[in-house]
Design a protein around this motif. Sequence first.
Motif, PDB file in Angstrom:
ATOM      1  N   TYR A 108       0.832  -1.208   0.000  1.00 14.90           N
ATOM      2  CA  TYR A 108       0.000   0.000   0.000  1.00 14.90           C
ATOM      3  C   TYR A 108       0.868   1.260   0.000  1.00 14.90           C
ATOM      4  O   TYR A 108       0.515   2.265  -0.616  1.00 14.90           O
ATOM      5  CB  TYR A 108      -0.950   0.000   1.201  1.00 14.90           C
ATOM      6  N   GLU A 109       2.006   1.204   0.662  1.00 14.08           N
ATOM      7  CA  GLU A 109       2.925   2.343   0.598  1.00 14.08           C
ATOM      8  C   GLU A 109       3.411   2.558  -0.831  1.00 14.08           C
ATOM      9  O   GLU A 109       3.560   3.703  -1.282  1.00 14.08           O
ATOM     10  CB  GLU A 109       4.122   2.112   1.526  1.00 14.08           C
ATOM     11  N   ASN A 110       3.653   1.464  -1.543  1.00  9.74           N
ATOM     12  CA  ASN A 110       4.148   1.566  -2.915  1.00  9.74           C
ATOM     13  C   ASN A 110       3.171   2.297  -3.831  1.00  9.74           C
ATOM     14  O   ASN A 110       3.581   2.939  -4.802  1.00  9.74           O
ATOM     15  CB  ASN A 110       4.439   0.175  -3.485  1.00  9.74           C
ATOM     16  N   VAL A 111       1.862   2.170  -3.534  1.00  5.64           N
ATOM     17  CA  VAL A 111       0.860   2.859  -4.357  1.00  5.64           C
ATOM     18  C   VAL A 111       0.335   4.098  -3.634  1.00  5.64           C
ATOM     19  O   VAL A 111      -0.700   4.653  -3.999  1.00  5.64           O
ATOM     20  CB  VAL A 111      -0.308   1.918  -4.739  1.00  5.64           C
ATOM     21  N   GLN A 112       1.058   4.534  -2.602  1.00  7.64           N
ATOM     22  CA  GLN A 112       0.762   5.759  -1.858  1.00  7.64           C
ATOM     23  C   GLN A 112      -0.611   5.752  -1.204  1.00  7.64           C
ATOM     24  O   GLN A 112      -1.252   6.786  -1.066  1.00  7.64           O
ATOM     25  CB  GLN A 112       0.919   6.987  -2.767  1.00  7.64           C
ATOM     26  N   ARG A 113      -1.047   4.573  -0.788  1.00  8.29           N
ATOM     27  CA  ARG A 113      -2.272   4.466   0.012  1.00  8.29           C
ATOM     28  C   ARG A 113      -1.848   4.409   1.475  1.00  8.29           C
ATOM     29  O   ARG A 113      -1.857   3.365   2.122  1.00  8.29           O
ATOM     30  CB  ARG A 113      -3.057   3.219  -0.404  1.00  8.29           C
ATOM     31  N   PHE A 114      -1.440   5.555   2.010  1.00  6.47           N
ATOM     32  CA  PHE A 114      -0.785   5.577   3.311  1.00  6.47           C
ATOM     33  C   PHE A 114      -1.735   5.274   4.462  1.00  6.47           C
ATOM     34  O   PHE A 114      -1.319   4.735   5.487  1.00  6.47           O
ATOM     35  CB  PHE A 114      -0.108   6.933   3.523  1.00  6.47           C
ATOM     36  N   ASP A 115      -3.022   5.615   4.312  1.00  5.83           N
ATOM     37  CA  ASP A 115      -3.959   5.296   5.384  1.00  5.83           C
ATOM     38  C   ASP A 115      -4.136   3.782   5.500  1.00  5.83           C
ATOM     39  O   ASP A 115      -4.164   3.224   6.600  1.00  5.83           O
ATOM     40  CB  ASP A 115      -5.301   5.999   5.184  1.00  5.83           C
ATOM     41  N   SER A 116      -4.227   3.100   4.352  1.00  5.03           N
ATOM     42  CA  SER A 116      -4.325   1.641   4.370  1.00  5.03           C
ATOM     43  C   SER A 116      -3.044   1.021   4.914  1.00  5.03           C
ATOM     44  O   SER A 116      -3.084   0.050   5.675  1.00  5.03           O
ATOM     45  CB  SER A 116      -4.604   1.113   2.960  1.00  5.03           C
ATOM     46  N   ALA A 117      -1.896   1.590   4.537  1.00  2.69           N
ATOM     47  CA  ALA A 117      -0.624   1.103   5.075  1.00  2.69           C
ATOM     48  C   ALA A 117      -0.611   1.244   6.593  1.00  2.69           C
ATOM     49  O   ALA A 117      -0.171   0.338   7.314  1.00  2.69           O
ATOM     50  CB  ALA A 117       0.540   1.878   4.457  1.00  2.69           C
ATOM     51  N   GLY A 118      -1.100   2.373   7.089  1.00  7.06           N
ATOM     52  CA  GLY A 118      -1.147   2.579   8.530  1.00  7.06           C
ATOM     53  C   GLY A 118      -1.998   1.539   9.230  1.00  7.06           C
ATOM     54  O   GLY A 118      -1.631   1.023  10.295  1.00  7.06           O
ATOM     55  N   TYR A 119      -3.143   1.220   8.625  1.00  4.54           N
ATOM     56  CA  TYR A 119      -4.020   0.213   9.224  1.00  4.54           C
ATOM     57  C   TYR A 119      -3.295  -1.125   9.374  1.00  4.54           C
ATOM     58  O   TYR A 119      -3.342  -1.761  10.437  1.00  4.54           O
ATOM     59  CB  TYR A 119      -5.281   0.023   8.376  1.00  4.54           C
ATOM     60  N   TYR A 120      -2.603  -1.557   8.325  1.00  2.87           N
ATOM     61  CA  TYR A 120      -1.960  -2.868   8.389  1.00  2.87           C
ATOM     62  C   TYR A 120      -0.724  -2.860   9.283  1.00  2.87           C
ATOM     63  O   TYR A 120      -0.412  -3.866   9.924  1.00  2.87           O
ATOM     64  CB  TYR A 120      -1.662  -3.382   6.982  1.00  2.87           C
ATOM     65  N   TYR A 121      -0.023  -1.726   9.363  1.00  4.60           N
ATOM     66  CA  TYR A 121       1.065  -1.652  10.338  1.00  4.60           C
ATOM     67  C   TYR A 121       0.509  -1.722  11.762  1.00  4.60           C
ATOM     68  O   TYR A 121       1.155  -2.267  12.661  1.00  4.60           O
ATOM     69  CB  TYR A 121       1.874  -0.372  10.152  1.00  4.60           C
ATOM     70  N   GLU A 122      -0.692  -1.196  11.957  1.00  5.61           N
ATOM     71  CA  GLU A 122      -1.343  -1.344  13.265  1.00  5.61           C
ATOM     72  C   GLU A 122      -1.605  -2.815  13.572  1.00  5.61           C
ATOM     73  O   GLU A 122      -1.487  -3.254  14.721  1.00  5.61           O
ATOM     74  CB  GLU A 122      -2.669  -0.584  13.287  1.00  5.61           C
ATOM     75  N   PRO A 129       3.590  -6.776  19.363  1.00 12.20           N
ATOM     76  CA  PRO A 129       3.753  -5.440  19.946  1.00 12.20           C
ATOM     77  C   PRO A 129       5.215  -5.011  20.027  1.00 12.20           C
ATOM     78  O   PRO A 129       6.100  -5.811  20.314  1.00 12.20           O
ATOM     79  CB  PRO A 129       3.156  -5.603  21.352  1.00 12.20           C
ATOM     80  N   GLY A 130       5.436  -3.737  19.731  1.00 13.45           N
ATOM     81  CA  GLY A 130       6.785  -3.188  19.806  1.00 13.45           C
ATOM     82  C   GLY A 130       6.806  -1.780  19.252  1.00 13.45           C
ATOM     83  O   GLY A 130       5.957  -1.409  18.431  1.00 13.45           O
ATOM     84  N   PRO A 131       7.773  -0.960  19.665  1.00 15.55           N
ATOM     85  CA  PRO A 131       7.819   0.441  19.223  1.00 15.55           C
ATOM     86  C   PRO A 131       8.037   0.610  17.727  1.00 15.55           C
ATOM     87  O   PRO A 131       7.560   1.578  17.133  1.00 15.55           O
ATOM     88  CB  PRO A 131       8.989   1.021  20.030  1.00 15.55           C
ATOM     89  N   GLN A 132       8.743  -0.333  17.080  1.00 15.74           N
ATOM     90  CA  GLN A 132       9.009  -0.184  15.649  1.00 15.74           C
ATOM     91  C   GLN A 132       7.725  -0.249  14.834  1.00 15.74           C
ATOM     92  O   GLN A 132       7.495   0.579  13.946  1.00 15.74           O
ATOM     93  CB  GLN A 132       9.981  -1.252  15.164  1.00 15.74           C
ATOM     94  N   ALA A 133       6.868  -1.229  15.131  1.00 15.96           N
ATOM     95  CA  ALA A 133       5.613  -1.361  14.393  1.00 15.96           C
ATOM     96  C   ALA A 133       4.700  -0.172  14.666  1.00 15.96           C
ATOM     97  O   ALA A 133       4.030   0.335  13.760  1.00 15.96           O
ATOM     98  CB  ALA A 133       4.918  -2.664  14.769  1.00 15.96           C
ATOM     99  N   LEU A 134       4.675   0.301  15.909  1.00 15.84           N
ATOM    100  CA  LEU A 134       3.873   1.474  16.242  1.00 15.84           C
ATOM    101  C   LEU A 134       4.356   2.697  15.467  1.00 15.84           C
ATOM    102  O   LEU A 134       3.561   3.486  14.960  1.00 15.84           O
ATOM    103  CB  LEU A 134       3.939   1.750  17.745  1.00 15.84           C
ATOM    104  N   GLN A 135       5.685   2.837  15.377  1.00 16.99           N
ATOM    105  CA  GLN A 135       6.258   3.971  14.647  1.00 16.99           C
ATOM    106  C   GLN A 135       5.898   3.894  13.167  1.00 16.99           C
ATOM    107  O   GLN A 135       5.554   4.905  12.543  1.00 16.99           O
ATOM    108  CB  GLN A 135       7.777   3.979  14.807  1.00 16.99           C
ATOM    109  N   GLN A 136       5.974   2.695  12.592  1.00 16.08           N
ATOM    110  CA  GLN A 136       5.633   2.543  11.178  1.00 16.08           C
ATOM    111  C   GLN A 136       4.174   2.908  10.927  1.00 16.08           C
ATOM    112  O   GLN A 136       3.854   3.575   9.940  1.00 16.08           O
ATOM    113  CB  GLN A 136       5.910   1.110  10.727  1.00 16.08           C
ATOM    114  N   ALA A 137       3.292   2.476  11.821  1.00 15.78           N
ATOM    115  CA  ALA A 137       1.874   2.805  11.677  1.00 15.78           C
ATOM    116  C   ALA A 137       1.657   4.307  11.819  1.00 15.78           C
ATOM    117  O   ALA A 137       0.930   4.924  11.033  1.00 15.78           O
ATOM    118  CB  ALA A 137       1.053   2.044  12.716  1.00 15.78           C
TER     119      ALA A 137
END
Length: 291
Positions: A108-122, A129-137
């Motif tokens: 989703y990041e590759n096609v600039q759908r950042f809200d969808s990318a955020g959902y899946y990083y969540e 659980p971990g700070p890296q995944a939270l940061q990515q989301a």
Amino acid sequence: MIGGLFVLPKGIVKPKEGKAELTQDAARTANRDGGGPATNGSKADASSGPVSAEAGPTTSPEGPTAAAPHTAATPVQRQELNRLLGQFTKAGTSAQKAEAATLLARRYENVQRFDSAGYYYEQVAAAQPGPQALQQAADAYFQAFSFASSDERIKLLGGKARDLYTKVLAKSPDNLDAKTNLGMTYMASDNPVKGVTLLREVLAADPKNERALYDLGILAVQSNQYDKAVERFQQLVKVNPKNVNAQFYLGVTSARTGAKEQARAAFLTAKSLSADPALAASVEEELAKLK
């Protein structure tokens, strides 16, 4: 207002009339996200759960639709997204779900759908659980927030990013990138004073922080405090003389305060740092106004 005085090339942030728009510009991204035709620009496409890639932005022979002009998944990309969505839905273990969600987020990041990318990083953060995944989301939602064009989406996506950055900082209080972005989400909220406070805290911890200096400079422009804006951009060009945005804005704000020679020098420096013909044209236009 500075808006309308010049046409900025791609990559150079232009101040705008609205406070929310200028705050988003300070987030250093374009202001173009409409949310996709399935949502009519009203919410994050996948913020409430998985959606088929077919429900994403449609394309025409001319390119992306007006609803989501910066997103355009090819048929092959949509097929891949749907395949990965199937894997995510069928995942039986936390590890499998995290793996599938990570792949979906990256696609989703590759096609600039950042809200969808955020959902899946969540979803990755929920499974592992971990700070890296939270940061990515948080970063993905912040990107979506920066692209948002409607007040509703600005509020929704800024709130998502704000909540996640708050969680990141609870685990990693010295994360200045997270604190800077958190501050900018507050600037588009009902508590902008909190945003300024956070940005100043970043500078107190790191006086040479380029992001915080730049954002505070833009916010000074927003409030017509051109003297303060000049100070911020002067500090920034001392830290990084090759920062094209900083040089250009130093020229703009210096001109507004009557420091024509300083403005001229900054504009010429900005022009020398970039081969972009649009930037060169903007610089020439501004230089002509100094005569």
